[in-house]
Design a protein around this motif. Sequence first.
Motif, mmCIF file in Angstrom:
data_model
loop_
_atom_site.group_PDB
_atom_site.id
_atom_site.type_symbol
_atom_site.label_atom_id
_atom_site.label_comp_id
_atom_site.label_asym_id
_atom_site.label_seq_id
_atom_site.Cartn_x
_atom_site.Cartn_y
_atom_site.Cartn_z
ATOM 1 N N THR A 17 0.837 -1.201 0.000
ATOM 2 C CA THR A 17 0.000 0.000 0.000
ATOM 3 C C THR A 17 0.870 1.248 0.000
ATOM 4 O O THR A 17 0.648 2.178 -0.780
ATOM 5 C CB THR A 17 -0.938 0.005 1.227
ATOM 6 O OG1 THR A 17 -1.762 -1.164 1.180
ATOM 7 C CG2 THR A 17 -1.812 1.241 1.258
ATOM 8 N N THR A 18 1.881 1.261 0.847
ATOM 9 C CA THR A 18 2.794 2.403 0.935
ATOM 10 C C THR A 18 3.548 2.603 -0.374
ATOM 11 O O THR A 18 3.636 3.731 -0.880
ATOM 12 C CB THR A 18 3.789 2.201 2.099
ATOM 13 O OG1 THR A 18 3.045 2.057 3.306
ATOM 14 C CG2 THR A 18 4.746 3.364 2.219
ATOM 15 N N ILE A 19 4.066 1.537 -0.934
ATOM 16 C CA ILE A 19 4.796 1.639 -2.200
ATOM 17 C C ILE A 19 3.877 2.147 -3.304
ATOM 18 O O ILE A 19 4.250 3.048 -4.064
ATOM 19 C CB ILE A 19 5.424 0.283 -2.589
ATOM 20 C CG1 ILE A 19 6.531 -0.092 -1.609
ATOM 21 C CG2 ILE A 19 5.965 0.333 -4.021
ATOM 22 C CD1 ILE A 19 7.046 -1.511 -1.760
ATOM 23 N N ALA A 20 2.693 1.577 -3.415
ATOM 24 C CA ALA A 20 1.742 1.987 -4.454
ATOM 25 C C ALA A 20 1.448 3.480 -4.352
ATOM 26 O O ALA A 20 1.445 4.194 -5.363
ATOM 27 C CB ALA A 20 0.452 1.176 -4.343
ATOM 28 N N GLU A 21 1.220 3.969 -3.147
ATOM 29 C CA GLU A 21 0.943 5.391 -2.942
ATOM 30 C C GLU A 21 2.155 6.246 -3.317
ATOM 31 O O GLU A 21 2.018 7.274 -3.979
ATOM 32 C CB GLU A 21 0.549 5.658 -1.497
ATOM 33 C CG GLU A 21 -0.809 5.097 -1.127
ATOM 34 C CD GLU A 21 -1.107 5.175 0.363
ATOM 35 O OE1 GLU A 21 -0.229 5.587 1.158
ATOM 36 O OE2 GLU A 21 -2.236 4.818 0.733
ATOM 37 N N LYS A 22 3.334 5.828 -2.896
ATOM 38 C CA LYS A 22 4.553 6.611 -3.135
ATOM 39 C C LYS A 22 4.891 6.738 -4.622
ATOM 40 O O LYS A 22 5.459 7.737 -5.033
ATOM 41 C CB LYS A 22 5.743 6.007 -2.392
ATOM 42 C CG LYS A 22 5.603 6.022 -0.904
ATOM 43 C CD LYS A 22 6.525 7.029 -0.309
ATOM 44 C CE LYS A 22 6.392 6.947 1.211
ATOM 45 N NZ LYS A 22 6.577 8.214 1.822
ATOM 46 N N VAL A 23 4.567 5.720 -5.405
ATOM 47 C CA VAL A 23 4.890 5.779 -6.826
ATOM 48 C C VAL A 23 3.709 6.228 -7.683
ATOM 49 O O VAL A 23 3.783 6.218 -8.909
ATOM 50 C CB VAL A 23 5.488 4.448 -7.350
ATOM 51 C CG1 VAL A 23 6.807 4.141 -6.661
ATOM 52 C CG2 VAL A 23 4.512 3.303 -7.191
ATOM 53 N N GLY A 24 2.628 6.641 -7.026
ATOM 54 C CA GLY A 24 1.538 7.301 -7.731
ATOM 55 C C GLY A 24 0.367 6.452 -8.180
ATOM 56 O O GLY A 24 -0.453 6.910 -8.973
ATOM 57 N N TYR A 25 0.250 5.235 -7.683
ATOM 58 C CA TYR A 25 -0.901 4.404 -8.038
ATOM 59 C C TYR A 25 -2.039 4.668 -7.073
ATOM 60 O O TYR A 25 -1.826 4.862 -5.879
ATOM 61 C CB TYR A 25 -0.535 2.917 -8.042
ATOM 62 C CG TYR A 25 0.267 2.531 -9.262
ATOM 63 C CD1 TYR A 25 -0.372 2.144 -10.429
ATOM 64 C CD2 TYR A 25 1.651 2.586 -9.248
ATOM 65 C CE1 TYR A 25 0.354 1.809 -11.564
ATOM 66 C CE2 TYR A 25 2.388 2.253 -10.375
ATOM 67 C CZ TYR A 25 1.729 1.872 -11.525
ATOM 68 O OH TYR A 25 2.450 1.551 -12.644
ATOM 69 N N GLY A 26 -3.259 4.636 -7.603
ATOM 70 C CA GLY A 26 -4.440 4.890 -6.794
ATOM 71 C C GLY A 26 -4.885 3.695 -5.972
ATOM 72 O O GLY A 26 -5.674 3.829 -5.050
#
Length: 56
Positions: A17-26
């Motif tokens: 979840t953190t990685i997805a948010e940091k790289v711009g995925y919703g």
Amino acid sequence: METFSKSKKAFMTKLFTTIAEKVGYGSVLAFSKAFKQIEAMSPRKFILTFTGLNDL
């Protein structure tokens, strides 16, 4: 042992979840699909393969 397994799963979920948010995925699902297209494996399998967490 079941508690450890649940903790490991919670850790992995938070990590993705953190990685997805940091790289711009919703969403984690969108991140996972894109990751799998590039790496030919899921983020979970990638982490388990290359970190040794699978051995815990």
